[in-house]
Scaffold this active site. Structure first.
Site, PDB file in Angstrom:
ATOM      1  CG  HIS A 163      -5.893   2.510   5.533  1.00 17.77           C
ATOM      2  ND1 HIS A 163      -7.233   2.325   5.414  1.00 17.77           N
ATOM      3  CD2 HIS A 163      -5.503   3.190   4.429  1.00 17.77           C
ATOM      4  CE1 HIS A 163      -7.630   2.873   4.277  1.00 17.77           C
ATOM      5  NE2 HIS A 163      -6.601   3.397   3.667  1.00 17.77           N
ATOM      6  CG  ASP A 201      -2.129   5.049   3.417  1.00 19.80           C
ATOM      7  OD1 ASP A 201      -1.987   5.342   2.214  1.00 19.80           O
ATOM      8  OD2 ASP A 201      -3.078   5.459   4.110  1.00 19.80           O
ATOM      9  CG  HIS A 207      -1.943   1.064   1.252  1.00 23.16           C
ATOM     10  ND1 HIS A 207      -3.083   0.978   2.008  1.00 23.16           N
ATOM     11  CD2 HIS A 207      -2.024   2.251   0.613  1.00 23.16           C
ATOM     12  CE1 HIS A 207      -3.812   2.060   1.834  1.00 23.16           C
ATOM     13  NE2 HIS A 207      -3.174   2.864   0.992  1.00 23.16           N
ATOM     14  CG  HIS A 209      -0.767   6.571  -1.992  1.00 17.48           C
ATOM     15  ND1 HIS A 209      -1.927   6.456  -2.732  1.00 17.48           N
ATOM     16  CD2 HIS A 209      -1.079   6.094  -0.765  1.00 17.48           C
ATOM     17  CE1 HIS A 209      -2.891   5.939  -1.979  1.00 17.48           C
ATOM     18  NE2 HIS A 209      -2.394   5.709  -0.780  1.00 17.48           N
ATOM     19  CG  PHE A 210       5.816   5.488  -5.760  1.00 17.95           C
ATOM     20  CD1 PHE A 210       5.930   5.685  -4.381  1.00 17.95           C
ATOM     21  CD2 PHE A 210       6.573   4.485  -6.346  1.00 17.95           C
ATOM     22  CE1 PHE A 210       6.779   4.889  -3.616  1.00 17.95           C
ATOM     23  CE2 PHE A 210       7.414   3.686  -5.575  1.00 17.95           C
ATOM     24  CZ  PHE A 210       7.520   3.875  -4.217  1.00 17.95           C
ATOM     25  NE  ARG A 211       0.567  11.280  -3.220  1.00 14.65           N
ATOM     26  CZ  ARG A 211      -0.509  10.842  -2.587  1.00 14.65           C
ATOM     27  NH1 ARG A 211      -1.415  10.131  -3.225  1.00 14.65           N
ATOM     28  NH2 ARG A 211      -0.678  11.112  -1.297  1.00 14.65           N
TER      29      ARG A 211
HETATM   30 ZN   LIG Z   1      -6.548   4.445   1.904  1.00 14.71          ZN
END
Ligand SMILES: [Zn+2]
Length: 427
Positions: free
Chosen positions: A233, A308, A62, A64-66
């Protein structure tokens, strides 16, 4: 060839006594033995790992690379550097980029960029077109193009019909669906628990029912449709208990759940202390919730630690609370937080932590990762349990973390991916 000398191996499924050497050739673990002899010049490097633990490289399901959309927050390259510093050799990126990964073209773009990096980067696709919770994407096509799994992460899927249809389709394809469980009906301002911290800000926060009602629905649907799911999460004690009960009925190993280091380290008090830096979805809740999450990790109800990792710029986080985006970067601090809160606290062994950070998440996505054994990919993290790390900078392009500037126990000394040293701690 690369030779790691004198390490203590920590692998959840093997018992290695005493110090071992690990010989790596062509990206694979070739030999594990107490004292491996090599001829002069045969190895490109010999690493003395005396006093260090060698564990399978961490796997984050989980992150996040943007890119595409927000390269000012994180690019695939800076994300990969942050992952390597944190000991991660495999990550699964979420699909809430702009455009979202709901089509083969965007997926292909990310996968081409990811292939240039030195760690393994996998990409999830969305469940619904544009993450709007309505029409399903073409899962079969996206899976065929390499989507690791499917998730509308960042947003819930409110429609029961759409959720059921998605699970039925995913079960047919043997694909994993990951769920961000927050029903806006129970949320005033997101990112803060509906409790004292929200009251201090004079706002209505995010109630716990926002999560628990959706968790109950999706656990039931997973058992009904035989779909493999990952509850992302987990934030509320009731959710942990619902997952525990559902797992008792789950004879097929369908149900998985993640906790972030944020949720097992901090409570809503952090919002009063760190302001928007502690604003995350779902929110940090109470000490009882934090303890329930730790209990869930200890007894296997929650089987995965996921970061996350959610980069945002300083300018965005400096806005007033309701306007600031939710998220904390997490790849670089995850091991220290897991080590402090779960191992040093006496709640579990280091091996237990490694299972949660590597072996179990690798198994969720059937990745050839998460083990140190002969023939396995040489994805290895060298850890110190005796050294502290001062988090005075991040490799991530963003630095939205309440842990910035803090000194935490434990250290990643080196990260090796496919036999290449992709991170080395500067002494
Ligand atoms: Zn989320």
């Amino acid at each position: 060839m690369l030779l790691i000398k004198n390490c203590k191996i920590c692998d959840p499924y093997s018992i290695y006594e005493d110090q071992q050497d690990i010989l790596i050739e062509n990206g694979t673990i070739k030999e594990i033995a107490p004292d491996i002899a090599v001829n002069d010049g045969e190895c490109s490097e010999v690493i003395d790992a005396s006093g260090l633990v060698a564990a399978p490289g961490f796997v984050d399901v989980h992150t996040h690379f943007r890119d595409p959309g927000f390269p000012n927050k994180e690019t695939i390259h800076t994300g990969a550097l942050a992952a390597a510093r944190g000991g991660y050799t495999s990550v699964v990126c979420m699909a809430n980029t702009s455009p979202a990964v709901d089509n083969a073209e965007t997926l292909k773009y990310v996968m081409e960029e990811a292939a240039k990096e030195q760690i393994h980067i996998y990409q999830a696709a969305t469940v619904t077109v544009g993450r709007n919770g309505e029409a399903l994407v073409d899962m079969e096509d996206l899976k065929g193009h390499g989507a690791a799994g499917f998730t509308d992460d960042g947003s819930p899927i409110l429609s029961d019909e759409v959720t059921l249809a998605a699970m039925e389709k995913a079960a047919n394809l043997n694909a994993v669906l990951s769920f961000h469980e927050e029903d806006p009906a129970y949320i005033g301002v997101s990112g803060v628990n509906d409790g004292p911290a929200a009251e201090a800000l004079d706002i209505k926060g995010a109630g716990r029912k926002a999560e628990t009602t959706m968790v109950v629905r999706d656990l039931n649907y997973a058992l009904k449709t035989k779909c493999k799911i990952d509850i992302q999460h987990v934030s509320a004690a009731e959710s942990v208990e619902f997952i525990r009960q559902a797992k008792l009925k789950d004879t097929d190993g369908l149900i998985h759940a993640e906790a972030t280091p944020n949720h097992f380290t901090l409570t809503e008090d952090a919002v009063s202390e760190y302001g928007t830096l502690a604003k995350i979805n779902p929110p940090l809740r109470t000490e009882a919730d934090r303890q329930a999450i730790i209990n869930g990790l200890v007894d296997g109800t929650i089987d995965i630690i996921a970061t996350d990792h959610a980069p945002h710029t300083s300018a965005e986080k400096e806005q007033e609370f309701p306007k600031a985006p939710s998220g904390i970067i997490g790849l670089e601090t995850a091991f220290s937080l897991g080590f402090r809160e779960l191992v040093q606290s006496g709640r579990m062994t280091l091996t237990g932590l490694i299972a949660l950070m590597s072996t179990n998440p690798a198994n969720l996505y059937s990745l050839n990762a998460g083990r140190i054994k002969i023939g396995a990919p040489a994805d290895i993290v060298l850890l110190s349990t005796e050294t502290n790390t001062k988090y005075d900078h991040f490799e991530s392009r963003s630095s939205n973390s309440p842990f910035l500037g803090q000194t935490l126990p434990g250290a990643v000394f080196a990260t090796i991916c496919s036999g290449n040293v992709v991170f080395r701690r500067k002494i």
